[in-house]
Write an enzyme that holds these catalytic residues in place. Sequence first.
Site, PDB file in Angstrom:
ATOM      1  N   ASP A 195       4.959 -16.165  15.248  1.00  0.00           N
ATOM      2  CA  ASP A 195       6.849 -15.559  16.081  1.00  0.00           C
ATOM      3  C   ASP A 195       6.407 -15.489  17.139  1.00  0.00           C
ATOM      4  O   ASP A 195       5.822 -14.805  17.751  1.00  0.00           O
ATOM      5  CB  ASP A 195       8.049 -14.688  15.499  1.00  0.00           C
TER       6      ASP A 195
ATOM      7  N   GLU B  37      14.304 -20.765  19.880  1.00  0.00           N
ATOM      8  CA  GLU B  37      15.782 -19.380  19.673  1.00  0.00           C
ATOM      9  C   GLU B  37      16.305 -19.226  20.951  1.00  0.00           C
ATOM     10  O   GLU B  37      16.051 -18.922  22.082  1.00  0.00           O
ATOM     11  CB  GLU B  37      15.560 -18.430  18.730  1.00  0.00           C
TER      12      GLU B  37
ATOM     13  N   ASP C  47       3.863   2.889   2.214  1.00  0.00           N
ATOM     14  CA  ASP C  47       3.043   3.262   2.965  1.00  0.00           C
ATOM     15  C   ASP C  47       5.299   3.342   3.054  1.00  0.00           C
ATOM     16  O   ASP C  47       5.641   3.758   4.355  1.00  0.00           O
ATOM     17  CB  ASP C  47       2.731   2.957   3.743  1.00  0.00           C
TER      18      ASP C  47
ATOM     19  N   ASN D 116       1.042  -1.275   0.423  1.00  0.00           N
ATOM     20  CA  ASN D 116       0.354  -0.198  -0.200  1.00  0.00           C
ATOM     21  C   ASN D 116       1.259   1.733   0.362  1.00  0.00           C
ATOM     22  O   ASN D 116       0.265   2.631   0.195  1.00  0.00           O
ATOM     23  CB  ASN D 116      -0.905   0.130   1.363  1.00  0.00           C
TER      24      ASN D 116
ATOM     25  N   ASP E 237      10.847 -17.055  20.524  1.00  0.00           N
ATOM     26  CA  ASP E 237      11.562 -15.635  20.877  1.00  0.00           C
ATOM     27  C   ASP E 237      12.645 -15.922  22.038  1.00  0.00           C
ATOM     28  O   ASP E 237      11.853 -15.748  22.922  1.00  0.00           O
ATOM     29  CB  ASP E 237      11.450 -14.732  20.554  1.00  0.00           C
TER      30      ASP E 237
ATOM     31  N   HIS F 246      17.686 -12.168  10.325  1.00  0.00           N
ATOM     32  CA  HIS F 246      16.847 -10.513  10.532  1.00  0.00           C
ATOM     33  C   HIS F 246      17.786 -10.043  11.740  1.00  0.00           C
ATOM     34  O   HIS F 246      18.129  -9.058  12.073  1.00  0.00           O
ATOM     35  CB  HIS F 246      15.300 -10.808  10.809  1.00  0.00           C
ATOM     36  N   ASP F 247      18.759 -11.022  12.233  1.00  0.00           N
ATOM     37  CA  ASP F 247      19.362 -10.596  13.628  1.00  0.00           C
ATOM     38  C   ASP F 247      20.719 -10.778  13.503  1.00  0.00           C
ATOM     39  O   ASP F 247      22.175  -9.979  14.256  1.00  0.00           O
ATOM     40  CB  ASP F 247      19.253 -11.382  14.740  1.00  0.00           C
TER      41      ASP F 247
HETATM   42  O1  TEU Z   1      17.152 -12.112  18.927  1.00  0.00           O
HETATM   43  C1  TEU Z   1      18.124 -12.767  21.044  1.00  0.00           C
HETATM   44  C2  TEU Z   1      18.918 -13.047  20.006  1.00  0.00           C
HETATM   45  O2  TEU Z   1      20.393 -13.810  20.278  1.00  0.00           O
HETATM   46  C3  TEU Z   1      19.642 -11.496  19.294  1.00  0.00           C
HETATM   47  O3  TEU Z   1      19.091 -10.278  20.077  1.00  0.00           O
HETATM   48  C4  TEU Z   1      21.177 -11.428  18.737  1.00  0.00           C
HETATM   49  O4  TEU Z   1      21.470 -12.320  20.227  1.00  0.00           O
HETATM   50  C5  TEU Z   1      21.976 -10.379  19.074  1.00  0.00           C
HETATM   51  O5  TEU Z   1      21.054  -9.756  17.874  1.00  0.00           O
HETATM   52  C6  TEU Z   1      22.640 -10.563  18.389  1.00  0.00           C
HETATM   53  O6  TEU Z   1      23.359  -8.900  18.291  1.00  0.00           O
HETATM   54  C7  TEU Z   1      15.701 -12.238  19.021  1.00  0.00           C
HETATM   55  C8  TEU Z   1      14.968 -11.803  17.957  1.00  0.00           C
HETATM   56  O7  TEU Z   1      15.471 -12.730  16.788  1.00  0.00           O
HETATM   57  C9  TEU Z   1      15.844 -10.671  18.301  1.00  0.00           C
HETATM   58  O8  TEU Z   1      15.183  -9.572  16.851  1.00  0.00           O
HETATM   59  C10 TEU Z   1      15.285  -9.539  19.572  1.00  0.00           C
HETATM   60  O9  TEU Z   1      15.372  -7.993  19.190  1.00  0.00           O
HETATM   61  C11 TEU Z   1      15.446  -9.789  20.895  1.00  0.00           C
HETATM   62  O10 TEU Z   1      14.833 -11.584  20.343  1.00  0.00           O
HETATM   63  C12 TEU Z   1      14.959  -9.225  21.692  1.00  0.00           C
HETATM   64  O11 TEU Z   1      13.211  -9.750  21.439  1.00  0.00           O
HETATM   65 CA    CA Z   2       2.676  -1.353   3.770  1.00  0.00          CA
END
Ligand code: TEU
Ligand code: CA
Length: 551
Positions: A98, A253, A25, A23, A199, A326-327
Amino acid sequence: MNRVWWKEGVVYQIYPRSFYDSNNDGIGDIRGIIQKIDYIKSLGVDIIWLCPVYESPNDDNGYDISDYRNIMGEFGSMDDFDELLTEMKKRGLRLVMDLVANHTSDEHSWFIESKSSVNNPKRDYYIWKDSVNEAEPNNWLSFFSGNAWQYGEETGQYYLHLFTKKQPDLNWENPKVRQEIYDIMKFWLDKGIDGFRMDVISVISKRNYDDSPYPNFNDTIQNIYANGPKIHEYLKEMNQEVMSHYDMMTVGEGPGISLENGLKYVQEDRKELNMVFHFDHMFIDHGSEGKFDILPHDFVHFKRIFADWDTKLKDKGWGSIFLGNHDFPRIVSRFGNDQEYWMQSAKQLATLLNSLRGTTYVYQGDEIGMTNVAFDDIHDYRDVEIFNALEELRSKNGDEDKFLKAVHVQGRDNARTPIQWNSEENAGFSKADPWIKVNPNYTKINVATQESNPDSVLNFYREIIRFRKNNLTMVYGDFEHLLPDHKELFVYKRWDEKETYLIIHNFSSQELAYDLDNQYQKMIGNYQGNLENKYQGSMVLKPWESMILKA
Ligand code: TEU
Ligand code: CA
């Protein structure tokens, strides 16, 4: 082999904010995923792990949840979610969501009540402590820099937050909290989802609140935060209350989950979790000051981690095979060669991900070889982890240029730039300015360009995923690590009663010789041609060459 869908299925992880903006944004959304569902299906994946889409103020991009039973406005509505689920089921795709149960947002109604008064019925949903010597209750540090305690003006106590101060830790000692989480899980499972990625599930049981004696943050994670005294009691209860009633998948995780304690989480007869994400290979280059204190990459150690976990879990549990999410930085930049051998090494990592024992996880964008992005201006980044670390650095008059360079290597935003769909404006992600800038290399690296190129990274991912699905030895077969001390070659065998495969990866830019112990047929490789050829004796591996040979 007793076949199990979550062992054979290939998982595709979607970080919705950066996937596709329907959309305009500037923010990816659920309708964007619906519009790309046939692309996802075309990869040959079976399961989608969807990062949090619940109501959130986005202090940590959705990992700070303010309402677990509603969809974040920016991502769309519950109707959109229901439609996504329907469209996925039509295509035989399963959905793993998640579950963020270690903490909520400070804007969750539970916390708003809890912080208001020491006598509030929800006070013990969180972890409140008195100050000690006029300061924080102990010396614990947050994963996101600074102290792990925040002062609550209303009641003069501190609350614990292992992550940002807007992510107060839940008190899992409180049976009411546990029941709330189980009810949330059932709410989503009864809508028809197929499981949860949990998480930081390893830190939900706190030991005590004594100071950490460890100067190294990883030691504090391992010995203070993670693997607490009741973690397995809670997971067994969760399994009895929830998981045992559904045909579902769970992957926990866990910072701090190690070879010594990992099996306790996933040993089948313990009835806790199906799999875990450990971080041995992901924290491999983290120095004593954490991820921005970067150690040189140790390839022999990297290989040994995969071999040791395979041995540990063999016949007792099940593993997760991932190299990024994503981390963490983009895998081709972190573990491959994103310059001269970008294509070969992106395909090599795809081969590694799809030829080990354990469930394969592919992170959005890795299937087209997306790379790290080095923004020159720190304000082009968005990640709270980066800005908290910068604030701490400034308080110590640290070297900001050095820090920016460390962000270029390790920053989580490397993996959060918009998916590069084509070479049009904003890489076809949105017609509005995206919430985070697109990687400037989108004109070269994008889905459209690769769709039409049979030799592209994208089409190789389709081919190697198909190969894994058609040759279940890659899933269930036994594993033997060869040449463990070789500094460039990663070589291993996979076999079962029917087939034996030899997988060879040259993780270097040099040509290297390898002596074959048998006659082999090449089944798939990241260099053109020579398939079905017979090989024996010594063979030469080209730079970043990967191949799967069948005896
Ligand atoms: O990540 C936890 C975690 O261990 C990561 O934060 C990782 O250790 C760190 O990014 C490395 O520097 C989970 C999620 O995947 C993350 O996106 C969240 O920020 C975090 O928990 C808190 O919910
Ligand atoms: Ca959007």
